[in-house]
Design a protein around this motif. Sequence first.
Motif, PDB file in Angstrom:
ATOM      1  N   ASN A 167       6.141   0.558  -8.994  1.00  0.00           N
ATOM      2  CA  ASN A 167       5.919   1.324 -10.219  1.00  0.00           C
ATOM      3  C   ASN A 167       7.230   1.792 -10.836  1.00  0.00           C
TER       4      ASN A 167
ATOM      5  N   TYR B 231       7.748   8.668 -15.583  1.00  0.00           N
ATOM      6  CA  TYR B 231       7.506   8.493 -14.148  1.00  0.00           C
ATOM      7  C   TYR B 231       8.783   8.871 -13.415  1.00  0.00           C
TER       8      TYR B 231
ATOM      9  N   ASN C  53      -0.529   6.170  -8.152  1.00  0.00           N
ATOM     10  CA  ASN C  53       0.313   4.992  -7.979  1.00  0.00           C
ATOM     11  C   ASN C  53      -0.510   3.709  -7.911  1.00  0.00           C
TER      12      ASN C  53
ATOM     13  N   TYR D 157      -0.077   0.906 -10.819  1.00  0.00           N
ATOM     14  CA  TYR D 157       0.373  -0.430 -10.410  1.00  0.00           C
ATOM     15  C   TYR D 157      -0.631  -1.496 -10.837  1.00  0.00           C
TER      16      TYR D 157
END
Length: 152
Positions: free
Chosen positions: A88, A116, A127, A131
């Motif tokens: 990420n 982020y 997360n 993702y």
Amino acid sequence: MKKNILQGLVLAVLLVGLLVSCTAQKEALAITDEEKALFESEEGEQVEISNEETEYEIIIIDPGFFNWLNSIARPEGYYSQHFLENRNQLLVINWNQRVLQPQQFDSNLYMLQIDYDPNIDYGYEVNYKLYNYFIYFQRKYNQRLGPFIPRI
């Protein structure tokens, strides 16, 4: 003579291995009819990615993502949180660079920056969903946000 035969055999094995590797990679990238239908779907719930402790929230309104997440994506727990955080971080950097370059990248795809911070623990769920949105986005819009092939 034996040395030449052995070298030829080793070369043949390497070539076969390379061919199998390329074929397997193409199969991993293939978008199934089910996935295409989800990409084209106009129905679906919005997905909220949030963590109350960190006051972090992203709302994804792409209609097919909710159903894609629940039917195509790897299940929660498949990836470690560490893996997701590392990916990420890289994907967000590339995303934000594209947001800042609307003359080069479609501003209809890259509208808003994502804040982020790799020093904040957003938790597994945030997360995981972030993702998977990046994977969905790259596959749906045929984009590459990093050096990794967006596969499931």
